[in-house]
Design an enzyme around this catalytic site. Structure first.
Site, PDB file in Angstrom:
ATOM      1  N   ASP A   1       0.826  -1.267   0.178  1.00 21.79           N
ATOM      2  CA  ASP A   1      -0.377  -0.176  -0.226  1.00 21.79           C
ATOM      3  C   ASP A   1       0.546   1.692   0.011  1.00 21.79           C
ATOM      4  O   ASP A   1       2.147   1.369  -0.043  1.00 21.79           O
ATOM      5  CB  ASP A   1      -0.919   0.105   1.120  1.00 21.79           C
ATOM      6  CG  ASP A   1      -2.185   1.492   1.363  1.00 21.79           C
ATOM      7  OD1 ASP A   1      -2.550   1.653   0.727  1.00 21.79           O
ATOM      8  OD2 ASP A   1      -1.828   2.442   2.166  1.00 21.79           O
ATOM      9  N   SER A   2       0.391   2.493  -0.303  1.00 25.99           N
ATOM     10  CA  SER A   2       0.902   3.604   0.028  1.00 25.99           C
ATOM     11  C   SER A   2       0.877   4.489   0.665  1.00 25.99           C
ATOM     12  O   SER A   2       2.089   4.698   1.733  1.00 25.99           O
ATOM     13  CB  SER A   2       0.567   4.243  -0.462  1.00 25.99           C
ATOM     14  OG  SER A   2      -1.189   4.988  -0.023  1.00 25.99           O
TER      15      SER A   2
ATOM     16  N   CYS B   1      -4.261  -0.921  -3.003  1.00 27.28           N
ATOM     17  CA  CYS B   1      -4.080   0.235  -2.781  1.00 27.28           C
ATOM     18  C   CYS B   1      -4.781   0.730  -4.261  1.00 27.28           C
ATOM     19  O   CYS B   1      -4.562   0.124  -5.212  1.00 27.28           O
ATOM     20  CB  CYS B   1      -2.536   1.429  -3.121  1.00 27.28           C
ATOM     21  SG  CYS B   1      -2.703   2.590  -3.508  1.00 27.28           S
TER      22      CYS B   1
ATOM     23  N   GLU C   1      -2.892   9.151   8.110  1.00 24.24           N
ATOM     24  CA  GLU C   1      -1.293   8.995   7.832  1.00 24.24           C
ATOM     25  C   GLU C   1      -0.627   8.955   9.328  1.00 24.24           C
ATOM     26  O   GLU C   1      -0.135   9.281   9.617  1.00 24.24           O
ATOM     27  CB  GLU C   1      -0.345   9.251   6.907  1.00 24.24           C
ATOM     28  CG  GLU C   1      -0.697   8.430   5.709  1.00 24.24           C
ATOM     29  CD  GLU C   1      -0.025   7.018   6.044  1.00 24.24           C
ATOM     30  OE1 GLU C   1       0.835   6.734   6.061  1.00 24.24           O
ATOM     31  OE2 GLU C   1      -0.606   6.047   4.471  1.00 24.24           O
TER      32      GLU C   1
ATOM     33  N   CYS D   1     -10.377   4.031  -1.166  1.00 25.02           N
ATOM     34  CA  CYS D   1      -8.664   4.623  -0.509  1.00 25.02           C
ATOM     35  C   CYS D   1      -9.129   3.788   0.262  1.00 25.02           C
ATOM     36  O   CYS D   1      -9.981   3.926   1.249  1.00 25.02           O
ATOM     37  CB  CYS D   1      -8.519   5.340  -0.473  1.00 25.02           C
ATOM     38  SG  CYS D   1      -7.334   5.937   0.010  1.00 25.02           S
TER      39      CYS D   1
ATOM     40  N   HIS E   1      -7.471   3.907   2.886  1.00 25.91           N
ATOM     41  CA  HIS E   1      -7.279   4.892   3.966  1.00 25.91           C
ATOM     42  C   HIS E   1      -8.749   4.925   5.027  1.00 25.91           C
ATOM     43  O   HIS E   1      -8.869   5.458   5.914  1.00 25.91           O
ATOM     44  CB  HIS E   1      -6.395   5.488   4.222  1.00 25.91           C
ATOM     45  CG  HIS E   1      -4.851   5.915   3.488  1.00 25.91           C
ATOM     46  ND1 HIS E   1      -4.296   5.517   2.084  1.00 25.91           N
ATOM     47  CD2 HIS E   1      -3.752   6.156   4.204  1.00 25.91           C
ATOM     48  CE1 HIS E   1      -2.459   5.500   2.507  1.00 25.91           C
ATOM     49  NE2 HIS E   1      -3.022   5.595   3.802  1.00 25.91           N
TER      50      HIS E   1
END
Length: 269
Positions: free
Chosen positions: A9-10, A72, A151, A183, A185
């Site tokens: 993932d990013s 991702c 993040e 996403c 996230h």
């Protein structure tokens, strides 16, 4: 030696997929890589995302994985087919599983999709949804301010609510009953997103659908792990290990061994 499932993932978003894999497939070992030094991927070009994804896959190949999961959405949209052409093991993304869940659950036929700038611009969800149901109405919205919140571990705060409200408030005017968190996230912000969108909108995280697809593919190949041994998972990141370890511990509910990564020249060409 047990072959792991490699998840990339990013940043920390793919932990939502890792958690669901641990729940559905508790015997499977996971090797996870979060590219926290270069997140977010959303504003980057497709060429840059493909290069990053190749580099991470090159790093993960040393662990001899039996499957690669691009957890991702942005990297799935840009680089899924590229990676599939370069390795001989199954490679799956998170877009098609999420689209299938939305089609199954929507009643009004109006589905919302929120994601990074790169994912929304690619129209990957629009294409996946309409391939399954041509009459579906898709409302897409880029939410570039969400990933930086996650993040930083800022899941619930006044800033979080105001950011989500300003990004999604106008979507309440559409007859959508289903909203894809496009996403990985975004599930970290589920409570706030649900509060803004209201009880009439079902939120879809592709994590559970992706885990089911992993299970189906490995079962068909006869590659599901056997025995009762508890796997030892490995987590890597390219940036600050402190915040990554904190978020991973919060999300997975357990302490992890975390290894920082030193980038090497990619060997996938």
């Amino acid at each position: 030696m047990q072959q792991p499932i490699a998840i990339l993932d990013s940043g920390v978003g793919g932990l939502t997929v890792a958690k669901e894999v641990m729940r559905q497939l508790p015997r499977e070992k996971i090797v996870y890589f979060g590219d926290t030094a270069r997140t977010p991927y959303g504003p980057r070009s497709s060429e840059e995302i493909i290069r990053f994804t190749r580099e991470i896959v090159d790093y993960l190949i040393q662990f001899n994985p039996k499957m690669i999961v691009i957890a991702c959405n942005t990297a799935t949209a840009a680089g899924l087919e590229d990676i599939r052409s370069r390795v001989e093991i199954p490679v799956i993304g998170v877009i098609n599983p999420g689209a299938r869940a939305a089609i199954r659950l929507t009643v009004t036929g109006c589905v919302g999709v929120i994601g990074t700038e790169g994912t929304i611009k690619s129209k990957a969800y629009d294409q996946a949804l309409k391939a399954l149901s041509p009459e579906i109405t898709v409302i897409s919205e880029a939410c570039p301010r969400f990933v930086p919140l996650v993040e930083k571990g800022n899941f619930r705060s006044r800033e979080t609510y105001e950011t989500v409200q300003s990004s999604l408030g106008h979507l309440q005017g559409y007859p959508m009953d289903t909203l894809i968190l496009g996403c990985t996230h975004y599930p970290f912000l589920t409570e706030t997103i649900s509060e803004v969108m209201g009880q009439g909108v079902t939120l879809i995280s592709s994590a559970d659908e992706t885990a089911r697809e992993i299970s189906a593919i490995l079962d068909k190949k006869g590659s599901l792990s056997q025995g009762d041994s508890i796997p030892v998972h490995q987590f890597f990141c390219s940036g600050d290990t402190r915040i990554f370890q904190l978020i991973t511990h919060q999300w997975l509910g357990k302490q992890i061994q975390l290894s920082p990564v030193v980038w090497q020249i990619p060997t996938i060409v």
